[in-house]
Design a protein around this motif. Structure first.
Motif, PDB file in Angstrom:
ATOM      1  N   TYR A 114       0.875  -1.314   0.193  1.00 16.03           N
ATOM      2  CA  TYR A 114      -0.036   0.040   0.038  1.00 16.03           C
ATOM      3  C   TYR A 114       0.776   1.192   0.089  1.00 16.03           C
ATOM      4  O   TYR A 114       2.164   1.205   0.677  1.00 16.03           O
ATOM      5  CB  TYR A 114      -0.787  -0.183   1.229  1.00 16.03           C
ATOM      6  N   ALA A 115       0.276   2.147  -0.716  1.00 14.63           N
ATOM      7  CA  ALA A 115       0.972   3.629  -0.450  1.00 14.63           C
ATOM      8  C   ALA A 115       0.632   4.233   0.926  1.00 14.63           C
ATOM      9  O   ALA A 115      -0.611   4.073   1.078  1.00 14.63           O
ATOM     10  CB  ALA A 115       0.724   4.431  -1.728  1.00 14.63           C
ATOM     11  N   THR A 116       1.519   4.773   1.674  1.00 13.84           N
ATOM     12  CA  THR A 116       1.154   5.059   2.938  1.00 13.84           C
ATOM     13  C   THR A 116       0.145   6.451   2.951  1.00 13.84           C
ATOM     14  O   THR A 116       0.266   7.025   2.013  1.00 13.84           O
ATOM     15  CB  THR A 116       2.349   5.429   3.940  1.00 13.84           C
ATOM     16  N   GLY A 117      -0.373   6.640   4.239  1.00 10.74           N
ATOM     17  CA  GLY A 117      -1.104   7.872   4.352  1.00 10.74           C
ATOM     18  C   GLY A 117      -2.462   7.456   5.079  1.00 10.74           C
ATOM     19  O   GLY A 117      -2.421   6.210   5.644  1.00 10.74           O
ATOM     20  N   GLN A 118      -3.066   8.396   5.672  1.00  7.24           N
ATOM     21  CA  GLN A 118      -4.309   8.073   6.212  1.00  7.24           C
ATOM     22  C   GLN A 118      -5.326   7.190   5.828  1.00  7.24           C
ATOM     23  O   GLN A 118      -6.051   6.558   6.589  1.00  7.24           O
ATOM     24  CB  GLN A 118      -5.102   9.620   6.773  1.00  7.24           C
ATOM     25  N   HIS A 119      -5.389   7.123   4.441  1.00  5.70           N
ATOM     26  CA  HIS A 119      -6.127   6.205   3.816  1.00  5.70           C
ATOM     27  C   HIS A 119      -5.174   5.500   2.664  1.00  5.70           C
ATOM     28  O   HIS A 119      -5.273   5.919   1.454  1.00  5.70           O
ATOM     29  CB  HIS A 119      -7.436   7.085   2.991  1.00  5.70           C
ATOM     30  N   PRO A 120      -4.555   4.779   3.219  1.00  5.05           N
ATOM     31  CA  PRO A 120      -3.680   3.892   2.368  1.00  5.05           C
ATOM     32  C   PRO A 120      -4.179   3.417   1.028  1.00  5.05           C
ATOM     33  O   PRO A 120      -5.039   2.684   1.000  1.00  5.05           O
ATOM     34  CB  PRO A 120      -3.168   2.910   3.333  1.00  5.05           C
ATOM     35  N   ALA A 121      -3.463   3.398   0.113  1.00  2.00           N
ATOM     36  CA  ALA A 121      -4.255   3.115  -1.094  1.00  2.00           C
ATOM     37  C   ALA A 121      -3.426   1.871  -1.594  1.00  2.00           C
ATOM     38  O   ALA A 121      -2.252   1.687  -1.650  1.00  2.00           O
ATOM     39  CB  ALA A 121      -3.682   4.038  -2.279  1.00  2.00           C
ATOM     40  N   TYR A 122      -4.099   0.598  -2.060  1.00  2.00           N
ATOM     41  CA  TYR A 122      -3.566  -0.525  -2.396  1.00  2.00           C
ATOM     42  C   TYR A 122      -2.764  -0.104  -3.994  1.00  2.00           C
ATOM     43  O   TYR A 122      -3.246   0.169  -4.749  1.00  2.00           O
ATOM     44  CB  TYR A 122      -4.834  -1.517  -2.537  1.00  2.00           C
ATOM     45  N   VAL A 123      -1.655  -0.887  -3.890  1.00  2.00           N
ATOM     46  CA  VAL A 123      -0.990  -0.886  -4.807  1.00  2.00           C
ATOM     47  C   VAL A 123      -0.854  -2.051  -5.703  1.00  2.00           C
ATOM     48  O   VAL A 123      -1.059  -2.189  -6.870  1.00  2.00           O
ATOM     49  CB  VAL A 123       0.619  -0.264  -4.616  1.00  2.00           C
ATOM     50  N   ALA A 124      -0.345  -3.264  -4.978  1.00  2.08           N
ATOM     51  CA  ALA A 124      -0.177  -4.519  -5.772  1.00  2.08           C
ATOM     52  C   ALA A 124       0.060  -5.652  -4.711  1.00  2.08           C
ATOM     53  O   ALA A 124       0.143  -5.355  -3.451  1.00  2.08           O
ATOM     54  CB  ALA A 124       1.004  -4.521  -6.315  1.00  2.08           C
ATOM     55  N   GLY A 125       0.053  -6.790  -5.090  1.00  4.85           N
ATOM     56  CA  GLY A 125      -0.148  -7.725  -4.166  1.00  4.85           C
ATOM     57  C   GLY A 125       0.292  -9.017  -4.856  1.00  4.85           C
ATOM     58  O   GLY A 125       0.196  -9.315  -6.222  1.00  4.85           O
ATOM     59  N   ARG A 182       5.078  -1.858  -9.067  1.00  4.87           N
ATOM     60  CA  ARG A 182       4.899  -3.029  -9.717  1.00  4.87           C
ATOM     61  C   ARG A 182       5.221  -4.303  -9.298  1.00  4.87           C
ATOM     62  O   ARG A 182       6.302  -4.592  -8.962  1.00  4.87           O
ATOM     63  CB  ARG A 182       5.315  -2.852 -11.441  1.00  4.87           C
ATOM     64  N   LEU A 183       4.216  -5.414  -9.384  1.00  7.19           N
ATOM     65  CA  LEU A 183       4.722  -6.653  -8.836  1.00  7.19           C
ATOM     66  C   LEU A 183       4.107  -7.641  -9.827  1.00  7.19           C
ATOM     67  O   LEU A 183       3.059  -7.434 -10.318  1.00  7.19           O
ATOM     68  CB  LEU A 183       4.054  -7.132  -7.478  1.00  7.19           C
ATOM     69  N   ALA A 184       4.734  -8.520 -10.154  1.00  2.79           N
ATOM     70  CA  ALA A 184       4.565  -9.950 -10.812  1.00  2.79           C
ATOM     71  C   ALA A 184       4.713 -11.218  -9.917  1.00  2.79           C
ATOM     72  O   ALA A 184       5.567 -11.127  -9.032  1.00  2.79           O
ATOM     73  CB  ALA A 184       5.254 -10.016 -12.223  1.00  2.79           C
ATOM     74  N   GLN A 185       3.848 -12.095 -10.182  1.00  3.76           N
ATOM     75  CA  GLN A 185       4.089 -13.316  -9.350  1.00  3.76           C
ATOM     76  C   GLN A 185       5.166 -14.110  -9.593  1.00  3.76           C
ATOM     77  O   GLN A 185       5.834 -14.760  -8.780  1.00  3.76           O
ATOM     78  CB  GLN A 185       2.732 -14.315  -9.718  1.00  3.76           C
ATOM     79  N   SER A 186       5.816 -13.835 -10.895  1.00  4.12           N
ATOM     80  CA  SER A 186       7.258 -14.183 -11.045  1.00  4.12           C
ATOM     81  C   SER A 186       8.370 -13.582 -10.192  1.00  4.12           C
ATOM     82  O   SER A 186       9.408 -14.163 -10.153  1.00  4.12           O
ATOM     83  CB  SER A 186       7.648 -13.906 -12.426  1.00  4.12           C
ATOM     84  N   ASP A 187       7.956 -12.530  -9.456  1.00  4.02           N
ATOM     85  CA  ASP A 187       8.920 -12.000  -8.660  1.00  4.02           C
ATOM     86  C   ASP A 187       9.147 -12.765  -7.402  1.00  4.02           C
ATOM     87  O   ASP A 187       9.787 -12.416  -6.320  1.00  4.02           O
ATOM     88  CB  ASP A 187       8.441 -10.420  -8.255  1.00  4.02           C
ATOM     89  N   VAL A 188       8.168 -13.794  -7.001  1.00  3.57           N
ATOM     90  CA  VAL A 188       7.992 -14.512  -5.870  1.00  3.57           C
ATOM     91  C   VAL A 188       8.989 -15.637  -5.748  1.00  3.57           C
ATOM     92  O   VAL A 188       8.800 -16.444  -6.923  1.00  3.57           O
ATOM     93  CB  VAL A 188       6.792 -14.841  -5.399  1.00  3.57           C
ATOM     94  N   ARG A 189       9.957 -15.843  -4.971  1.00  2.00           N
ATOM     95  CA  ARG A 189      10.658 -17.285  -4.792  1.00  2.00           C
ATOM     96  C   ARG A 189      10.640 -17.692  -3.492  1.00  2.00           C
ATOM     97  O   ARG A 189      10.110 -17.148  -2.544  1.00  2.00           O
ATOM     98  CB  ARG A 189      12.273 -17.052  -5.143  1.00  2.00           C
ATOM     99  N   THR A 190      10.303 -18.844  -3.449  1.00  2.00           N
ATOM    100  CA  THR A 190      10.030 -19.792  -2.277  1.00  2.00           C
ATOM    101  C   THR A 190      11.127 -20.524  -1.580  1.00  2.00           C
ATOM    102  O   THR A 190      11.938 -21.387  -2.416  1.00  2.00           O
ATOM    103  CB  THR A 190       8.904 -20.629  -2.205  1.00  2.00           C
ATOM    104  N   ALA A 191      11.696 -20.065  -0.475  1.00  2.00           N
ATOM    105  CA  ALA A 191      12.769 -20.923   0.116  1.00  2.00           C
ATOM    106  C   ALA A 191      12.089 -21.911   1.510  1.00  2.00           C
ATOM    107  O   ALA A 191      11.385 -21.238   2.129  1.00  2.00           O
ATOM    108  CB  ALA A 191      13.676 -20.124   0.919  1.00  2.00           C
TER     109      ALA A 191
END
Length: 561
Positions: A139-150, A200-209
């Motif tokens: 989220y972008a911070t602030g009093q009303h945080p805006a969803y960015v990516a997940g 920006r996020l893509a699922q390919s950015d996730v690695r699992t250990a």
């Protein structure tokens, strides 16, 4: 030290003092500046014993506190411009958000953790079905945080953080089994590559250990606990190894290109290589012998006394929170040794020493009958899973949950300090000096009065720890889940920490038992966060404590004289 007469407890405490086990002069640093925690204010949710305040992240830019409210499944946004009167100004609801892999966060999902880095707030979300994979949201911070990516991460992400360089987001995926053991996913750490300020996020950015290497031929070090029901893998699902299912990441800290993750029930710590997103090592927490040195504890809730003594018991540190710091070019790890037994469905690891099913080996414990008395070890809650003599059906080691302590270790697991029985000793000393009422000793967090009620089960229960620098010195701020409050140690010298102070905003005059009452104060310290002076709205360092039982988020100012 002035000792007040408090039944036979003063005798036991006097004996401990005479033995040099808890003399204040051995626990206080007379050369260090005097540091105090002064309560500023608190936000109260009005929700009792439902985890309505768990973990916080302080936003210096907007002077906000983001506080995890597990009861509502969301994040409370608190205005902390005046930390004497924090107030709720918003809420982050994660339901129905769409992630990069196309998945949607379902209703009933729960926020477990938050972390702030720059202008980004990271949020860890556990699925409504906890054995399903969870999410890491930005989220972008602030009093009303805006969803960015997940993105989708492992099952039950219990803790989230972003590395200091802002390049990676990490989640510790605890992956507990279903209550009926119908499913038991593998524990893991998700490593998410962050793409600068774009969000920006893509699922390919996730690695699992994960820990599969220890199911595929790599030897697990002695002392790492793997136990409990072996859950069959349902047809059509990929095989999951027993070790990988048993190792359940709880909390992590990052230092350079390494992360260190507590594996609480296994009584171990895993080491993560951030460059390769692989677990390179698992090492056990050092053994704690409660019969030696300054390792004294109270083991009975039925003796009516503060009785700090040696006992033939081994402590399983089983750390929850872990922090790290550097001094003289070396990295050190700090763990809060809470202890946490496995109890799922029909399986319950805890058992009392006096239970008939807990047979002590007579060659090791010739006085077993005396040890099993309520005023001795009989009431102590211990592990039925470990300590057994192979093929004999009796226990040759009594292993109790939690170290009732904090530890300082090197990155390879070498222990350079363990606080022994000091936390219980300090509270006993404050009681004897009249600073705290007698009922504060090993009190529970859901009832007042509750003198001595946790002596048989993990004592003060250190759960949270954070490290902060004030002036030229480094301090550990340790949250005590049961009695409540924060105990402070000077850890500038990692080999010789010294007790500094203890602050507790609990009202000892309020009478309650399982139900909230007005003015009860803070109960159940969970998350502890340090705010440096440069980021604090008061210009002085702050400590923020989230209290899961009272549902309150409280600010303390750090003063030095």
């Amino acid at each position: 030290m002035r000792l007040r007469t408090v039944a036979p407890s003063s005798v036991a405490l006097s004996l401990a003092l005479a033995a040099g086990l808890c003399a204040p002069s051995a626990l206080a640093d007379q050369q260090a500046p005097a540091l105090m925690l002064q309560r500023l204010g608190s936000h109260e949710t009005g929700v009792f014993d439902r985890s309505a305040a768990e973990i916080t992240a302080y936003d210096a830019r907007h002077r906000l506190i983001y506080a995890v409210n597990a009861e509502s499944g969301a994040v409370d946004v608190l205005d902390a411009a005046d930390p004497r009167a924090p107030r709720k100004v918003g809420e982050i609801d994660v339901a129905d958000l769409r992630a990069a892999d196309g998945s949607t966060v379902p209703d009933g999902s729960q926020v477990n953790s938050v972390h702030l880095h720059g202008g980004s707030l990271a949020v860890a979300v556990e699925s409504a079905t906890k054995t399903d994979r969870g999410w890491a949201l930005l989220y972008a911070t602030g009093q009303h945080p805006a969803y960015v990516a997940g993105v989708r991460v492992g099952a039950q992400p219990d803790m989230i953080t972003i590395t200091d360089d802002g390049r990676n987001l990490l989640t510790a995926n605890e992956a507990e089994p279903a209550d009926d053991f119908s499913a038991d996913p593998e524990g893991s750490v998700s490593v998410v590559r962050l793409r600068g300020e774009s969000g920006r996020l893509a699922q390919s950015d996730v690695r699992t250990a994960g820990f599969g290497a220890w199911d595929n031929g790599r030897a697990l070090p002695a002392g790492v606990r793997v136990f409990g029901p072996d859950v069959p893998v349902p047809a059509g699902q990929p095989a999951a190894g027993r070790v990988a299912r048993n190792l359940e990441p709880e909390y992590l800290t990052v230092s350079g290109d390494r992360a260190y993750v507590t594996l609480q029930e296994a009584n171990a710590v895993g080491v993560l290589d951030l460059r390769t997103a692989t677990i390179t090592d698992v090492w056990p927490m050092p053994d704690k012998d409660w019969s030696a040195g300054d390792n004294v504890l109270d083991v009975s809730d039925k003796d009516g006394a503060i009785a700090l003594q040696h006992w033939p018991v081994h402590g399983l540190a089983m750390p929850d929170t872990i922090a790290s710091y550097e001094t003289k070019g070396k990295t050190y790890l700090v763990t809060a040794n809470e202890g946490d037994a496995r109890e799922w469905g029909s399986y319950a690891e805890p058992i009392r020493v006096k239970d008939k099913a807990y047979q002590l080996c007579p060659d090791v414990f010739p006085n077993a009958a005396d040890l099993k008395k309520d005023a001795a070890l009989g009431r102590l809650t211990v592990s039925r899973a470990t300590g057994l003599r192979a093929g004999a059906g009796c226990y040759e080691r009594i292993e109790a949950f939690g170290g009732r302590s904090f530890s300082i270790l090197t990155p390879d697991g070498t222990q350079v300090f363990e606080s022994g029985g000091q936390i219980e000793q300090q509270i006993a000393r404050l009681v004897a000096e009249g600073v705290l009422p007698r009922q504060a000793f090993n009190a529970n967090h859901t009832a007042n009065p509750s003198f001595d009620t946790r002596s048989d089960d993990k004592g003060p229960e250190p759960e949270g720890v954070t490290v902060g620098r004030v002036g030229a010195r480094t301090y550990a701020f340790i949250g005590l889940e049961r009695v409540g409050g924060v105990m402070v140690y000077d850890i500038t010298d990692p080999t010789a920490p010294t007790y500094v102070t203890y602050a507790n905003a609990r009202s000892w005059d309020a009478v309650f038992d399982g139900e909230p009452v007005p003015g009860m104060g803070d109960l159940g310290a969970e998350g502890v966060e340090f705010v440096p002076a440069a980021q604090s709205p008061t210009g002085r360092p702050m400590v923020i404590v989230a209290n899961e039982v009272s549902g309150s988020t409280t600010t303390f100012e750090v003063t030095v004289s």
